[in-house]
Design an enzyme around this catalytic site. Structure first.
Site, PDB file in Angstrom:
ATOM      1  N   GLY A 225       5.436   0.863   5.706  1.00  0.00           N
ATOM      2  CA  GLY A 225       4.387   0.701   4.717  1.00  0.00           C
ATOM      3  C   GLY A 225       4.594   1.502   3.450  1.00  0.00           C
ATOM      4  O   GLY A 225       5.719   1.835   3.064  1.00  0.00           O
ATOM      5  N   CYS A 226       3.487   1.860   2.817  1.00  0.00           N
ATOM      6  CA  CYS A 226       3.504   2.377   1.450  1.00  0.00           C
ATOM      7  C   CYS A 226       4.155   3.744   1.297  1.00  0.00           C
ATOM      8  O   CYS A 226       4.534   4.122   0.188  1.00  0.00           O
ATOM      9  CB  CYS A 226       2.071   2.429   0.904  1.00  0.00           C
ATOM     10  N   TYR A 227       4.286   4.494   2.373  1.00  0.00           N
ATOM     11  CA  TYR A 227       4.851   5.841   2.246  1.00  0.00           C
ATOM     12  C   TYR A 227       6.344   5.880   2.570  1.00  0.00           C
ATOM     13  O   TYR A 227       6.975   6.941   2.542  1.00  0.00           O
ATOM     14  CB  TYR A 227       4.109   6.825   3.152  1.00  0.00           C
TER      15      TYR A 227
ATOM     16  N   PHE B  20       0.331   7.067   0.751  1.00  0.00           N
ATOM     17  CA  PHE B  20      -0.478   6.927   1.955  1.00  0.00           C
ATOM     18  C   PHE B  20      -0.034   5.674   2.703  1.00  0.00           C
ATOM     19  O   PHE B  20       0.385   4.686   2.108  1.00  0.00           O
ATOM     20  CB  PHE B  20      -1.958   6.805   1.586  1.00  0.00           C
TER      21      PHE B  20
END
Length: 379
Positions: A154-156, A362
């Site tokens: 994901g985003c991290y 996050f």
């Protein structure tokens, strides 16, 4: 030993859509109910996003065959995950190779013969041989180049790639590492009147970003292709933390009709409640105080997330400007997004001072990943 991010590059699909257009399209195709249309308008109008790039070109009726819409802009039967992933395999490969080529050609004193490691990052599709393979083959890198892929974080996940690169360079001073993040989030568009689905559809875009990392002493000069000067970043440290809540509020699963993103309306508030104690703990481990930070690179997961982080930490509007610009012009591109923000900071005109940069992203969990960097080179 000191390790540096020498250069950051980005790459996006040629097609992009204004947020107003996307809002009207979703209102037309999600529901006939006036109440649902009002919710969609309200969500899209408050994203802080002006436009987003996408590999989908049938929003304007130009695709043959259509993936989501016919030439009249009407929704067709939703494509299955197989078909969506076929497009991912083709289009993501192009962006990965483009990013790697830019990084090699635009970083002074580095050539393809110098590259020892390739790390690819993505959570929006799968194929094998993977993008790491095609980067090596299509750019003519050594067959002995070490290759790694980080998936479904994901985003991290950009931080995981940078941490790996940092470790490789500290263990081998001759290592030169490409970290390449590409996400095609819009391929997983869902037509649902569920509020969380509407929020997800309103913020995600497509794009890629990458970094060239090594322990060589850097130089900050304009590249030969005229892409401009960047300040190299010294990597100081990385830190992680998990919130005590939020496991079900940010999630990413595979369905029969694409991957299903869950971005709950509670995520910004969970971040607001947890960011200050997490940051205090991280800065203590890093041996710095918040007052020492002169630049911020916050992952723009959405306008509300940026608002809550800024409110909780007391960050100035100026310090959040790079994150808000990336959100406005590109939306949330998952793992690639925070590298877009760092690139914008690297291209700021120098003021003769060294700057401490704190970056955070996050992801599912809720997970907080951070990086502490220092401007280096011709400061």
């Amino acid at each position: 030993m000191t390790v540096y991010i020498h250069r950051l590059e980005t790459s996006v699909p040629a097609t992009y859509y204004e947020q107003e257009f996307a809002s009207e399209l979703m209102q037309k195709n999600v529901s006939d109910r006036a109440a649902v249309k009002r919710v969609i308008r309200g969500v899209y109008n408050n994203t802080g996003i002006r436009k987003r790039h996408s590999v989908i070109n049938d929003f304007n009726g130009s695709a043959d065959p259509a993936l989501f819409f016919d030439p009249d802009g009407m929704k067709v039967t939703a494509p299955d995950t197989h078909r969506r992933n076929d497009i991912y395999s083709r289009e993501a490969r192009k962006l990965f190779v483009d990013l790697a080529g830019k990084l090699i050609s635009r970083t002074p004193d580095f050539t393809r013969e110098d590259i020892t490691h390739v790390i690819t990052v993505s959570c929006t599709g799968f194929f094998a041989p993977g993008p790491d393979y095609y980067v090596v083959r299509e750019l003519g890198l050594h067959g002995s180049t070490q290759r790694y892929h980080i998936g479904f974080m994901g985003c991290y996940a950009a931080f995981q790639g940078l941490k790996m690169a940092d470790s490789f360079c500290r263990s081998d001073p001759e290592a030169v590492v490409l970290v390449l993040c590409v996400e095609l989030c819009t391929l997983h568009l869902q037509f649902s009147d569920d509020t969380d689905s509407i929020i997800s559809a309103s913020v995600f875009g497509d794009g890629g970003a990458g970094a060239l990392v090594s322990a060589r002493k850097p130089a900050a000069v304009a590249d030969q292709n005229g892409s401009g000067t960047q300040k190299p970043f010294q990597i100081r440290s990385f830190h992680s933390d998990l919130t005590s809540e939020g496991e079900s509020d940010m999630a990413w699963t595979i369905g029969n009709e694409g991957f299903r993103m869950r971005l709950s309306t509670y995520v910004p508030e969970i971040i607001r409640k947890n960011i200050k104690p997490s940051l205090d703990n991280i800065l203590s481990q890093a041996g710095v105080e918040q007052k020492d930070i002169t630049r911020w690179a916050v992952h723009p997961g959405g306008r509300a997330i940026l608002d809550k982080v800024q409110q909780a930490l007391g960050i100035s509007d100026e310090a959040m400007a790079a994150s808000r610009h990336v959100l406005s012009e590109y939306g949330n591109m998952s793992s690639a997004t925070v590298l877009f923000v760092l690139k914008r900071l690297a291209e700021e005109p120098g003021d003769g001072r060294s700057h401490t940069i704190f970056s955070m992203a996050f992801g599912p969990g809720l997970t907080l990943e951070t990086g502490l960097f220092q401007t280096a080179g011709n400061e």
